[in-house]
Design a protein around this motif. Structure first.
Motif, short mmCIF file in Angstrom:
data_model
loop_
_atom_site.label_atom_id
_atom_site.label_comp_id
_atom_site.label_asym_id
_atom_site.label_seq_id
_atom_site.Cartn_x
_atom_site.Cartn_y
_atom_site.Cartn_z
N LEU A 25 -34.15 16.76 -10.81
CA LEU A 25 -34.35 15.48 -11.47
C LEU A 25 -33.04 14.97 -12.04
CD1 LEU A 25 -37.66 16.27 -13.41
CD2 LEU A 25 -37.42 15.09 -11.21
N SER A 26 -32.76 13.71 -11.83
CA SER A 26 -31.52 13.12 -12.35
C SER A 26 -31.66 12.81 -13.84
CB SER A 26 -31.19 11.84 -11.58
OG SER A 26 -30.99 12.10 -10.21
N GLY A 27 -30.52 12.87 -14.53
CA GLY A 27 -30.49 12.52 -15.95
C GLY A 27 -30.83 13.69 -16.85
N GLY A 28 -30.28 13.68 -18.04
CA GLY A 28 -30.60 14.70 -19.03
C GLY A 28 -29.74 15.93 -18.96
N PHE A 29 -28.72 15.94 -18.08
CA PHE A 29 -27.78 17.06 -18.02
C PHE A 29 -26.91 17.02 -19.27
CE2 PHE A 29 -24.03 19.38 -16.84
CZ PHE A 29 -24.46 20.36 -15.94
N THR A 30 -26.94 18.08 -20.08
CA THR A 30 -26.35 18.01 -21.42
C THR A 30 -25.31 19.08 -21.73
OG1 THR A 30 -28.16 19.36 -22.31
CG2 THR A 30 -28.43 16.95 -22.38
N VAL A 31 -25.03 20.00 -20.80
CA VAL A 31 -24.16 21.16 -21.09
C VAL A 31 -24.68 21.85 -22.36
CG1 VAL A 31 -21.77 21.97 -21.13
CG2 VAL A 31 -22.26 19.71 -20.22
N ALA A 32 -25.99 22.07 -22.39
CA ALA A 32 -26.64 22.60 -23.59
C ALA A 32 -26.53 24.11 -23.66
CB ALA A 32 -28.11 22.19 -23.60
N ALA A 33 -26.43 24.64 -24.88
CA ALA A 33 -26.34 26.09 -25.10
C ALA A 33 -27.58 26.78 -24.56
CB ALA A 33 -26.17 26.38 -26.58
N GLY A 34 -27.36 27.91 -23.89
CA GLY A 34 -28.46 28.70 -23.36
C GLY A 34 -28.99 28.26 -22.02
N GLU A 35 -28.42 27.20 -21.44
CA GLU A 35 -28.86 26.73 -20.14
C GLU A 35 -28.04 27.36 -19.02
OE1 GLU A 35 -31.31 23.71 -19.40
OE2 GLU A 35 -31.95 25.02 -21.04
N LEU A 36 -28.69 27.62 -17.90
CA LEU A 36 -28.00 28.10 -16.71
C LEU A 36 -27.48 26.90 -15.93
CD1 LEU A 36 -27.27 30.27 -14.57
CD2 LEU A 36 -29.56 29.90 -13.60
N THR A 37 -26.18 26.88 -15.70
CA THR A 37 -25.55 25.79 -14.95
C THR A 37 -24.96 26.35 -13.67
OG1 THR A 37 -25.01 24.61 -17.00
CG2 THR A 37 -23.80 23.98 -15.03
N TYR A 38 -25.15 25.63 -12.57
CA TYR A 38 -24.57 26.10 -11.32
C TYR A 38 -24.40 24.93 -10.35
CZ TYR A 38 -29.52 26.13 -9.86
OH TYR A 38 -30.82 25.78 -9.59
N ARG A 39 -23.67 25.18 -9.28
CA ARG A 39 -23.44 24.17 -8.25
C ARG A 39 -24.59 24.18 -7.27
NH1 ARG A 39 -19.95 24.08 -2.92
NH2 ARG A 39 -19.23 21.91 -2.88
N SER A 40 -25.18 23.02 -7.04
CA SER A 40 -26.29 22.94 -6.10
C SER A 40 -25.78 23.03 -4.67
CB SER A 40 -27.05 21.62 -6.27
OG SER A 40 -28.01 21.46 -5.23
N MET A 41 -26.46 23.85 -3.86
CA MET A 41 -26.16 23.96 -2.44
C MET A 41 -27.29 23.37 -1.60
SD MET A 41 -23.20 25.38 -2.52
CE MET A 41 -22.89 26.02 -0.87
N VAL A 42 -28.16 22.57 -2.23
CA VAL A 42 -29.24 21.91 -1.51
C VAL A 42 -28.63 20.81 -0.64
CG1 VAL A 42 -31.32 20.49 -1.70
CG2 VAL A 42 -30.95 22.40 -3.28
N GLN A 43 -28.83 20.90 0.68
CA GLN A 43 -28.26 19.92 1.58
C GLN A 43 -28.95 18.57 1.38
OE1 GLN A 43 -25.63 20.49 3.24
NE2 GLN A 43 -25.54 22.71 3.02
N GLY A 44 -28.15 17.56 1.05
CA GLY A 44 -28.69 16.25 0.77
C GLY A 44 -27.78 15.51 -0.19
N PRO A 45 -28.28 14.47 -0.85
CA PRO A 45 -27.43 13.64 -1.72
C PRO A 45 -26.91 14.35 -2.95
CG PRO A 45 -29.75 12.99 -1.88
CD PRO A 45 -29.66 13.93 -0.73
N ASP A 46 -27.52 15.48 -3.32
CA ASP A 46 -27.08 16.21 -4.52
C ASP A 46 -26.20 17.41 -4.19
OD1 ASP A 46 -28.56 14.49 -6.18
OD2 ASP A 46 -30.37 15.70 -5.91
N PHE A 47 -25.85 17.59 -2.91
CA PHE A 47 -25.05 18.75 -2.53
C PHE A 47 -23.72 18.76 -3.30
CE2 PHE A 47 -21.77 20.83 -0.01
CZ PHE A 47 -22.36 22.05 0.27
N GLY A 48 -23.41 19.90 -3.92
CA GLY A 48 -22.16 20.05 -4.65
C GLY A 48 -22.22 19.62 -6.10
N LYS A 49 -23.27 18.93 -6.50
CA LYS A 49 -23.37 18.50 -7.90
C LYS A 49 -23.84 19.66 -8.78
CE LYS A 49 -24.39 13.64 -6.91
NZ LYS A 49 -25.39 12.55 -7.04
N LEU A 50 -23.47 19.61 -10.05
CA LEU A 50 -23.91 20.63 -10.99
C LEU A 50 -25.34 20.36 -11.43
CD1 LEU A 50 -20.84 21.29 -13.29
CD2 LEU A 50 -21.44 22.29 -11.09
#
Length: 349
Positions: free
Chosen positions: A55-80
């Protein structure tokens, strides 16, 4: 934070290198560029998928969250993307607007390594705050490979491949850089530090550094030094510009949140297809514990919690990868943490 102007790093190498070695390096570089171009074309083709990573929006670099690079092929490829660590395998990730090749988050800070351009691309280290406002952008040499932040988000480090695309490739060279985001002090290569092995300054033409990880004091760090077919775990002093070897056969160290252990890649075989095994080193006792992950994984593992490490395992049939986690005490078995991801970090508070 102090302002830092963009700076382009030069290529690694000295005038003393033999000409035939330079020729080999040039040939290797050309081959790598061709491979990168082919891979880029394949990625572009696969990227025609309309599947979203979350889901787009709400990405906050919040404490305790797992962040990673998406490898889903499509418009979000490479996005965090971001997910709760307790439900990473089942939760719908939140997708950011920031694409990265390597990334790390800590204390409301995002470090993103990203290349711009196609065949003759330029890599950058980009730093964002919790609102995803870019606050630093530094031009760097080579291909992004590793990224790390200190727990408080002050110290940033990255590793790039300057020649070649693998530690096991002949002629490959790595460069490790450190940036103090508070003072702006920038060390473009750890080769500028004095490195000590067995009490003496170590000098060689083939020295490489990679895989930096920081302690809580924002001065001490650990990294790998490679030379003459060996690797060492180096303990660094940023203020003193000094590195001291602690032991051999340690690659890509990553410090636990409590600062007591390092997870690293230990070379256990001469087979270049399966050379490493993840191992945990207790810094107080120097006792090593092999982990239950028996696949040879080329990654700088990160810590999911004080008792669990995580890493990316490449797919066998496509350019993607999945995130796995395994207990840090050698027990249990690897488990799928998140599908279609790489370059994970848990944001510190």
């Amino acid at each position: 934070m102090a302002d830092l102007e963009e700076e382009t790093l030069g290529e690694v190498g000295g005038d003393e290198a033999p000409r035939d070695n330079r020729a080999k390096i040039l040939i290797s570089s050309i081959v790598v560029l061709v491979v990168i171009a082919v891979a880029a074309g394949l990625t572009a083709f696969l990227g025609r998928s309309t599947k979203r990573a979350g889901l787009s929006g709400g990405f906050t670099v919040a404490a305790g969250e797992l962040t990673y690079r998406s490898m889903v092929q499509g418009p979000d490829f490479g996005k965090l993307v971001e997910s709760p660590i307790g439900a990473a395998s089942t939760a719908v990730p939140t997708v950011s607007s920031v694409p990265c090749e390597r990334s790390y988050t800590a204390s409301g800070v995002l470090l993103c390594l990203q290349s711009e351009g196609s065949l003759m691309s330029q890599a950058y280290a980009e730093v964002y705050d919790s609102s995803l406002k870019q606050i630093k952008k530094v031009a760097i040499a080579g291909t992004p490979n590793r990224a790390r932040l200190s727990a408080d988000g002050r110290m940033a480090a990255w590793t790039t491949f300057v020649y070649g695309d693998s530690y096991t490739t002949p002629g490959a060279s790595t460069r490790a850089s450190i940036l103090d985001l508070k003072t702006g002090q920038y060390v473009d290569s750890l080769e500028n530090f004095n490195a000590y092995v067995d009490g003496s300054v170590y000098k060689a033409v083939d020295i490489n550094f990679w895989g930096v990880t920081f302690t809580a004091d924002d001065n001490t760090f650990y990294a790998t030094m490679g030379s003459n077919g060996k690797t060492w775990l180096m303990k660094g002093d940023f203020a003193a510009h000094k590195l001291t070897a602690l032991r051999e056969n340690v690659e890509c160290p990553s410090l636990s949140p409590d600062g007591t252990r390092l997870v690293f890649k230990k070379r256990v075989s001469d087979d270049i297809r399966h050379p490493w095994r993840f191992t945990v080193l207790n810094l107080a006792t120097m006792q090593e514990t092999p982990l239950a992950e028996t696949r040879s994984v080329d990654d700088q593992a990160a810590w999911l919690t004080n008792s669990t490490v995580m890493y990316a395992v490449p797919h066998d049939d496509d350019p993607g990868s999945d995130l796995y986690a395994v207990p840090a005490d050698g027990s249990g078995a690897p488990r799928l943490l998140a599908a279609n991801g790489m370059s994970p970090s848990v944001t510190s508070g």
